[in-house]
Design a protein around this motif. Structure first.
Motif, PDB file in Angstrom:
ATOM      1  N   GLN A 166       3.160 -15.142 -21.557  1.00  0.00           N
ATOM      2  CA  GLN A 166       1.636 -15.231 -21.948  1.00  0.00           C
ATOM      3  C   GLN A 166       1.108 -16.669 -21.675  1.00  0.00           C
ATOM      4  OE1 GLN A 166       1.047 -15.292 -26.130  1.00  0.00           O
ATOM      5  NE2 GLN A 166      -1.422 -14.566 -25.784  1.00  0.00           N
ATOM      6  N   ARG A 167       1.969 -17.706 -21.897  1.00  0.00           N
ATOM      7  CA  ARG A 167       1.695 -19.144 -21.774  1.00  0.00           C
ATOM      8  C   ARG A 167       1.439 -19.525 -20.022  1.00  0.00           C
ATOM      9  NH1 ARG A 167       6.155 -21.558 -25.148  1.00  0.00           N
ATOM     10  NH2 ARG A 167       5.343 -21.349 -27.359  1.00  0.00           N
ATOM     11  N   ASN A 168       1.962 -18.663 -19.239  1.00  0.00           N
ATOM     12  CA  ASN A 168       2.077 -18.683 -17.654  1.00  0.00           C
ATOM     13  C   ASN A 168       1.565 -17.844 -17.110  1.00  0.00           C
ATOM     14  OD1 ASN A 168       3.932 -21.155 -18.026  1.00  0.00           O
ATOM     15  ND2 ASN A 168       5.623 -19.775 -18.048  1.00  0.00           N
ATOM     16  N   ARG A 169       0.683 -16.897 -18.092  1.00  0.00           N
ATOM     17  CA  ARG A 169       0.020 -15.848 -17.325  1.00  0.00           C
ATOM     18  C   ARG A 169      -1.203 -16.121 -16.227  1.00  0.00           C
ATOM     19  NH1 ARG A 169      -3.501 -13.652 -22.377  1.00  0.00           N
ATOM     20  NH2 ARG A 169      -4.972 -15.470 -22.530  1.00  0.00           N
ATOM     21  N   ALA A 170      -1.686 -17.351 -16.140  1.00  0.00           N
ATOM     22  CA  ALA A 170      -2.553 -17.861 -15.059  1.00  0.00           C
ATOM     23  C   ALA A 170      -1.897 -17.825 -13.729  1.00  0.00           C
ATOM     24  CB  ALA A 170      -3.324 -18.913 -15.545  1.00  0.00           C
ATOM     25  N   SER A 171      -0.484 -18.786 -13.804  1.00  0.00           N
ATOM     26  CA  SER A 171       0.312 -18.821 -12.699  1.00  0.00           C
ATOM     27  C   SER A 171       0.989 -17.581 -12.339  1.00  0.00           C
ATOM     28  CB  SER A 171       1.162 -20.141 -12.800  1.00  0.00           C
ATOM     29  OG  SER A 171       1.942 -19.846 -13.922  1.00  0.00           O
ATOM     30  N   LYS A 172       1.525 -16.974 -13.018  1.00  0.00           N
ATOM     31  CA  LYS A 172       2.633 -15.767 -12.891  1.00  0.00           C
ATOM     32  C   LYS A 172       1.712 -14.508 -13.517  1.00  0.00           C
ATOM     33  CE  LYS A 172       6.570 -18.598 -12.906  1.00  0.00           C
ATOM     34  NZ  LYS A 172       7.589 -19.169 -13.270  1.00  0.00           N
ATOM     35  N   PRO A 173       0.811 -13.954 -13.114  1.00  0.00           N
ATOM     36  CA  PRO A 173       0.093 -12.703 -13.759  1.00  0.00           C
ATOM     37  C   PRO A 173       1.046 -11.464 -13.901  1.00  0.00           C
ATOM     38  CG  PRO A 173      -0.908 -13.227 -11.732  1.00  0.00           C
ATOM     39  CD  PRO A 173       0.144 -14.214 -12.116  1.00  0.00           C
ATOM     40  N   SER A 174       1.864 -11.143 -13.106  1.00  0.00           N
ATOM     41  CA  SER A 174       2.891 -10.105 -13.040  1.00  0.00           C
ATOM     42  C   SER A 174       3.737 -10.082 -14.143  1.00  0.00           C
ATOM     43  CB  SER A 174       3.364  -9.950 -11.467  1.00  0.00           C
ATOM     44  OG  SER A 174       4.389 -11.078 -11.443  1.00  0.00           O
ATOM     45  N   GLN A 175       4.070 -11.314 -14.712  1.00  0.00           N
ATOM     46  CA  GLN A 175       5.068 -11.192 -15.802  1.00  0.00           C
ATOM     47  C   GLN A 175       4.321 -10.905 -16.968  1.00  0.00           C
ATOM     48  OE1 GLN A 175       6.750 -15.186 -16.139  1.00  0.00           O
ATOM     49  NE2 GLN A 175       8.481 -14.689 -14.397  1.00  0.00           N
ATOM     50  N   TRP A 176       3.334 -11.352 -17.286  1.00  0.00           N
ATOM     51  CA  TRP A 176       2.200 -11.111 -18.369  1.00  0.00           C
ATOM     52  C   TRP A 176       1.880  -9.630 -18.386  1.00  0.00           C
ATOM     53  CZ3 TRP A 176       1.342 -11.612 -22.928  1.00  0.00           C
ATOM     54  CH2 TRP A 176       0.176 -10.970 -23.508  1.00  0.00           C
ATOM     55  N   ARG A 177       1.576  -8.941 -17.315  1.00  0.00           N
ATOM     56  CA  ARG A 177       1.182  -7.580 -17.153  1.00  0.00           C
ATOM     57  C   ARG A 177       2.475  -6.534 -17.460  1.00  0.00           C
ATOM     58  NH1 ARG A 177      -1.518  -8.966 -12.320  1.00  0.00           N
ATOM     59  NH2 ARG A 177       0.272  -8.428 -11.286  1.00  0.00           N
ATOM     60  N   GLU A 178       3.700  -7.070 -17.003  1.00  0.00           N
ATOM     61  CA  GLU A 178       4.712  -6.264 -17.378  1.00  0.00           C
ATOM     62  C   GLU A 178       5.075  -6.386 -18.938  1.00  0.00           C
ATOM     63  OE1 GLU A 178       7.455  -3.743 -16.186  1.00  0.00           O
ATOM     64  OE2 GLU A 178       5.835  -4.635 -15.010  1.00  0.00           O
ATOM     65  N   HIS A 179       5.070  -7.441 -19.381  1.00  0.00           N
ATOM     66  CA  HIS A 179       5.325  -7.822 -20.987  1.00  0.00           C
ATOM     67  C   HIS A 179       3.987  -6.895 -21.626  1.00  0.00           C
ATOM     68  CE1 HIS A 179       8.818 -10.325 -21.384  1.00  0.00           C
ATOM     69  NE2 HIS A 179       8.405 -10.668 -20.293  1.00  0.00           N
ATOM     70  N   ARG A 180       3.019  -7.239 -21.240  1.00  0.00           N
ATOM     71  CA  ARG A 180       1.862  -6.233 -22.000  1.00  0.00           C
ATOM     72  C   ARG A 180       1.864  -4.920 -21.888  1.00  0.00           C
ATOM     73  NH1 ARG A 180      -3.560  -7.522 -19.350  1.00  0.00           N
ATOM     74  NH2 ARG A 180      -2.690  -5.968 -18.032  1.00  0.00           N
ATOM     75  N   ALA A 181       2.441  -4.245 -20.840  1.00  0.00           N
ATOM     76  CA  ALA A 181       2.713  -2.850 -20.645  1.00  0.00           C
ATOM     77  C   ALA A 181       3.882  -2.434 -21.559  1.00  0.00           C
ATOM     78  CB  ALA A 181       2.991  -2.634 -19.158  1.00  0.00           C
ATOM     79  N   GLY A 182       4.885  -3.091 -21.538  1.00  0.00           N
ATOM     80  CA  GLY A 182       5.955  -2.828 -22.647  1.00  0.00           C
ATOM     81  C   GLY A 182       5.527  -3.022 -23.916  1.00  0.00           C
ATOM     82  N   LEU A 183       4.762  -3.909 -24.224  1.00  0.00           N
ATOM     83  CA  LEU A 183       4.432  -4.041 -25.747  1.00  0.00           C
ATOM     84  C   LEU A 183       3.622  -2.649 -26.177  1.00  0.00           C
ATOM     85  CD1 LEU A 183       4.231  -5.663 -28.373  1.00  0.00           C
ATOM     86  CD2 LEU A 183       2.241  -6.646 -27.362  1.00  0.00           C
ATOM     87  N   ILE A 184       2.587  -2.218 -25.319  1.00  0.00           N
ATOM     88  CA  ILE A 184       1.846  -1.001 -25.474  1.00  0.00           C
ATOM     89  C   ILE A 184       2.606   0.169 -25.494  1.00  0.00           C
ATOM     90  CG2 ILE A 184       0.059   0.198 -24.532  1.00  0.00           C
ATOM     91  CD1 ILE A 184      -1.268  -2.300 -23.179  1.00  0.00           C
ATOM     92  N   ALA A 185       3.430   0.270 -24.750  1.00  0.00           N
ATOM     93  CA  ALA A 185       4.446   1.358 -24.868  1.00  0.00           C
ATOM     94  C   ALA A 185       4.967   1.496 -26.061  1.00  0.00           C
ATOM     95  CB  ALA A 185       5.460   1.344 -23.433  1.00  0.00           C
ATOM     96  N   MET A 186       5.561   0.483 -26.555  1.00  0.00           N
ATOM     97  CA  MET A 186       6.409   0.358 -27.847  1.00  0.00           C
ATOM     98  C   MET A 186       5.489   0.645 -28.740  1.00  0.00           C
ATOM     99  SD  MET A 186       8.338  -3.052 -29.703  1.00  0.00           S
ATOM    100  CE  MET A 186       6.656  -3.653 -29.956  1.00  0.00           C
ATOM    101  N   LEU A 187       4.312  -0.123 -29.128  1.00  0.00           N
ATOM    102  CA  LEU A 187       3.361   0.419 -30.120  1.00  0.00           C
ATOM    103  C   LEU A 187       2.726   1.807 -29.873  1.00  0.00           C
ATOM    104  CD1 LEU A 187       1.199  -2.882 -30.054  1.00  0.00           C
ATOM    105  CD2 LEU A 187       2.881  -2.395 -31.698  1.00  0.00           C
ATOM    106  N   VAL A 188       2.961   2.368 -29.114  1.00  0.00           N
ATOM    107  CA  VAL A 188       2.643   3.925 -28.915  1.00  0.00           C
ATOM    108  C   VAL A 188       3.728   4.744 -29.420  1.00  0.00           C
ATOM    109  CG1 VAL A 188       1.808   5.751 -27.601  1.00  0.00           C
ATOM    110  CG2 VAL A 188       0.525   3.543 -27.473  1.00  0.00           C
TER     111      VAL A 188
END
Length: 148
Positions: A24-46
């Protein structure tokens, strides 16, 4: 013996939270890492509430204790395997997916004392397989820092 399983689980959750915060801190420079973590979090929450609800339903209808939880593990693994084949960049999901499917199939055959050990062994092997697949994928891409 059951208390010992909490230690690696807590470490895995702490590592995941730390990694997600870094992404999340590096999402501007490394957006793919942030997208991957966000997708995993959404999958876990559902997925987690659905799996927990299913397990509670199994208990409510009187499923034998050895059987409770096996089906959700199998189908979560199947879902991960399907995601791996739908998106080649996520092929590493197959490592964890196959391991969860195997655990879901084997769990009803084990004695209660063996279940804790089987879960630990399954997590260890699954993590090693996922790491190996990720390593191969990153080597093929020539992108070791994830800045794509």
């Amino acid at each position: 013996l059951r208390g010992f399983i909490a230690v690696p689980l807590i470490l895995a959750v702490a590592g995941t939270v730390w990694s997600a915060r870094q992404a999340q801190r590096n999402r501007a420079s490394k957006p793919s890492q942030w997208r991957e973590h966000r997708a995993g979090l959404i999958a876990m929450l559902v997925g987690a509430p659905l799996a927990i609800g299913y397990i509670q339903w199994e208990k409510w209808v009187g499923m034998p204790r050895q059987m409770v939880g096996s089906a959700p593990l199998f189908f979560i693994g199947l879902g991960a395997l399907m995601l791996a084949f739908l998106d080649r960049r996520r092929m590493y999901y197959a490592g964890g997916g196959v391991q969860l499917m195997i655990l879901g199939l084997v769990l009803p055959l084990l004695a209660p004392r063996q279940i804790v050990i089987a879960i630990g062994v399954n997590m260890a092997i699954g993590c090693l397989i996922v790491a190996a697949i990720q390593w191969v994928q990153l080597r093929r891409q020539g992108d070791f820092d994830g800045a794509h």
